[in-house]
Design a protein around this motif. Structure first.
Motif, PDB file in Angstrom:
ATOM      1  N   LYS A  61      29.406  47.506  31.016  1.00  0.00           N
ATOM      2  CA  LYS A  61      27.990  47.849  31.166  1.00  0.00           C
ATOM      3  C   LYS A  61      27.778  49.093  32.021  1.00  0.00           C
ATOM      4  O   LYS A  61      26.789  49.797  31.860  1.00  0.00           O
ATOM      5  N   ALA A  62      28.708  49.363  32.926  1.00  0.00           N
ATOM      6  CA  ALA A  62      28.598  50.541  33.787  1.00  0.00           C
ATOM      7  C   ALA A  62      29.179  51.787  33.113  1.00  0.00           C
ATOM      8  O   ALA A  62      29.144  52.870  33.685  1.00  0.00           O
ATOM      9  N   GLY A  63      29.748  51.629  31.926  1.00  0.00           N
ATOM     10  CA  GLY A  63      30.330  52.764  31.219  1.00  0.00           C
ATOM     11  C   GLY A  63      31.793  53.014  31.531  1.00  0.00           C
ATOM     12  O   GLY A  63      32.360  54.012  31.084  1.00  0.00           O
ATOM     13  N   LEU A  64      32.432  52.103  32.286  1.00  0.00           N
ATOM     14  CA  LEU A  64      33.852  52.257  32.624  1.00  0.00           C
ATOM     15  C   LEU A  64      34.719  51.795  31.463  1.00  0.00           C
ATOM     16  O   LEU A  64      34.464  50.746  30.859  1.00  0.00           O
ATOM     17  N   ARG A  65      35.764  52.558  31.182  1.00  0.00           N
ATOM     18  CA  ARG A  65      36.708  52.181  30.120  1.00  0.00           C
ATOM     19  C   ARG A  65      37.639  51.085  30.624  1.00  0.00           C
ATOM     20  O   ARG A  65      37.918  50.985  31.805  1.00  0.00           O
ATOM     21  N   GLU A  66      38.120  50.267  29.681  1.00  0.00           N
ATOM     22  CA  GLU A  66      39.080  49.228  30.063  1.00  0.00           C
ATOM     23  C   GLU A  66      40.416  49.860  30.425  1.00  0.00           C
ATOM     24  O   GLU A  66      40.692  50.965  29.970  1.00  0.00           O
ATOM     25  N   PRO A  67      41.227  49.230  31.217  1.00  0.00           N
ATOM     26  CA  PRO A  67      41.045  47.925  31.841  1.00  0.00           C
ATOM     27  C   PRO A  67      40.048  47.992  33.007  1.00  0.00           C
ATOM     28  O   PRO A  67      40.004  48.972  33.739  1.00  0.00           O
ATOM     29  N   TRP A  68      39.263  46.921  33.139  1.00  0.00           N
ATOM     30  CA  TRP A  68      38.262  46.850  34.189  1.00  0.00           C
ATOM     31  C   TRP A  68      38.809  46.086  35.373  1.00  0.00           C
ATOM     32  O   TRP A  68      39.393  45.012  35.217  1.00  0.00           O
ATOM     33  N   PRO A  69      38.626  46.646  36.575  1.00  0.00           N
ATOM     34  CA  PRO A  69      39.102  45.915  37.755  1.00  0.00           C
ATOM     35  C   PRO A  69      38.293  44.631  37.933  1.00  0.00           C
ATOM     36  O   PRO A  69      37.095  44.600  37.682  1.00  0.00           O
ATOM     37  N   MET A  70      38.977  43.575  38.316  1.00  0.00           N
ATOM     38  CA  MET A  70      38.295  42.305  38.580  1.00  0.00           C
ATOM     39  C   MET A  70      39.128  41.482  39.547  1.00  0.00           C
ATOM     40  O   MET A  70      40.339  41.653  39.647  1.00  0.00           O
ATOM     41  N   SER A  71      38.457  40.606  40.246  1.00  0.00           N
ATOM     42  CA  SER A  71      39.146  39.657  41.109  1.00  0.00           C
ATOM     43  C   SER A  71      39.562  38.458  40.273  1.00  0.00           C
ATOM     44  O   SER A  71      38.792  37.984  39.439  1.00  0.00           O
ATOM     45  N   VAL A  72      40.771  38.002  40.513  1.00  0.00           N
ATOM     46  CA  VAL A  72      41.279  36.803  39.871  1.00  0.00           C
ATOM     47  C   VAL A  72      41.689  35.867  41.000  1.00  0.00           C
ATOM     48  O   VAL A  72      42.500  36.236  41.849  1.00  0.00           O
ATOM     49  N   VAL A  73      41.106  34.686  41.024  1.00  0.00           N
ATOM     50  CA  VAL A  73      41.402  33.720  42.077  1.00  0.00           C
ATOM     51  C   VAL A  73      42.191  32.564  41.478  1.00  0.00           C
ATOM     52  O   VAL A  73      41.756  31.937  40.511  1.00  0.00           O
ATOM     53  N   LEU A  74      43.362  32.314  42.052  1.00  0.00           N
ATOM     54  CA  LEU A  74      44.202  31.183  41.665  1.00  0.00           C
ATOM     55  C   LEU A  74      44.181  30.167  42.799  1.00  0.00           C
ATOM     56  O   LEU A  74      44.326  30.542  43.968  1.00  0.00           O
ATOM     57  N   THR A  75      44.017  28.898  42.442  1.00  0.00           N
ATOM     58  CA  THR A  75      43.974  27.842  43.446  1.00  0.00           C
ATOM     59  C   THR A  75      44.851  26.688  42.989  1.00  0.00           C
ATOM     60  O   THR A  75      44.880  26.357  41.806  1.00  0.00           O
ATOM     61  N   SER A  76      45.566  26.109  43.954  1.00  0.00           N
ATOM     62  CA  SER A  76      46.359  24.914  43.683  1.00  0.00           C
ATOM     63  C   SER A  76      46.482  24.117  44.965  1.00  0.00           C
ATOM     64  O   SER A  76      46.977  24.632  45.964  1.00  0.00           O
ATOM     65  N   GLN A  77      46.010  22.911  44.940  1.00  0.00           N
ATOM     66  CA  GLN A  77      46.169  21.961  46.043  1.00  0.00           C
ATOM     67  C   GLN A  77      45.876  22.599  47.406  1.00  0.00           C
ATOM     68  O   GLN A  77      46.683  22.526  48.319  1.00  0.00           O
ATOM     69  N   GLY A  78      44.746  23.263  47.531  1.00  0.00           N
ATOM     70  CA  GLY A  78      44.338  23.848  48.807  1.00  0.00           C
ATOM     71  C   GLY A  78      44.840  25.256  49.055  1.00  0.00           C
ATOM     72  O   GLY A  78      44.334  25.945  49.927  1.00  0.00           O
ATOM     73  N   ALA A  79      45.843  25.707  48.341  1.00  0.00           N
ATOM     74  CA  ALA A  79      46.335  27.079  48.495  1.00  0.00           C
ATOM     75  C   ALA A  79      45.586  27.962  47.505  1.00  0.00           C
ATOM     76  O   ALA A  79      45.382  27.592  46.357  1.00  0.00           O
TER      77      ALA A  79
END
Length: 167
Positions: free
Chosen positions: A83-101
């Motif tokens: 939507k901002a006009g940026l070409r892929e790949p788009w930066p994004m946060s990826v959050v992984l969670t497992s048993q409190g970590a």
């Protein structure tokens, strides 16, 4: 090219729209002469919502997840932009969670041309506390672009076999 296989597996996230978690299973592959992979999906299909992969003994794990969010729009020239006009790949946060970590990773998003959604990718170390928690519990949750994937826990033996090949 090495990244292409796990991404291709995740790119096909939910091409089988009727696939339900009951049909999806965890599978592990640890060949001696190729990348190791731990996948959650429907066997013998392109339906692979989440894939972990690594080069053997690298200490690094790549994760690719199919999201339903449609972040890109294809321009006349064929390039995908957000939507901002940026070409892929788009930066994004990826959050992984497992048993409190938990890990908050810098990731990237690309258009999944098969599903129309987005494939989120990121990388983490086998030494991260998340990896130890995942090994112990088999449970994993991935959040990116406002979506959360929470497959049923993987068999601990499969997670241990996969992470053992990676470290």
């Amino acid at each position: 090219m090495k990244l292409a296989l796990p991404i291709a597996a995740a790119l096909s996230l939910a091409s089988a729209a009727g696939a339900q978690d009951a049909e999806r299973v965890w599978s592990v592959e640890t060949p001696k002469d190729a990348e190791a992979a731990l996948r959650f999906g429907t066997p013998a299909t392109d339906d692979q919502p989440i894939t972990f992969s690594c080069a053997r003994k690298s200490g690094q794990v790549r994760v690719a997840a199919g999201l339903s969010a449609q972040l890109g729009v294809q321009q006349a020239g064929g390039a995908w932009v957000d939507k901002a006009g940026l070409r892929e790949p788009w930066p994004m946060s990826v959050v992984l969670t497992s048993q409190g970590a938990s890990l908050n990773l810098r990731g990237a998003g690309r258009v999944n041309e098969i599903t129309g959604g987005t494939t989120a990718t990121a990388e983490f170390s086998t030494l991260a506390p998340f990896a130890a928690a995942f090994r112990k519990s088999g449970a994993v949750t991935l959040s990116a672009a406002g979506e959360t994937l929470a497959p049923p826990p993987a068999p601990k033996s499969q997670v241990r076999k996969f992470l053992g090949a990676c470290k």
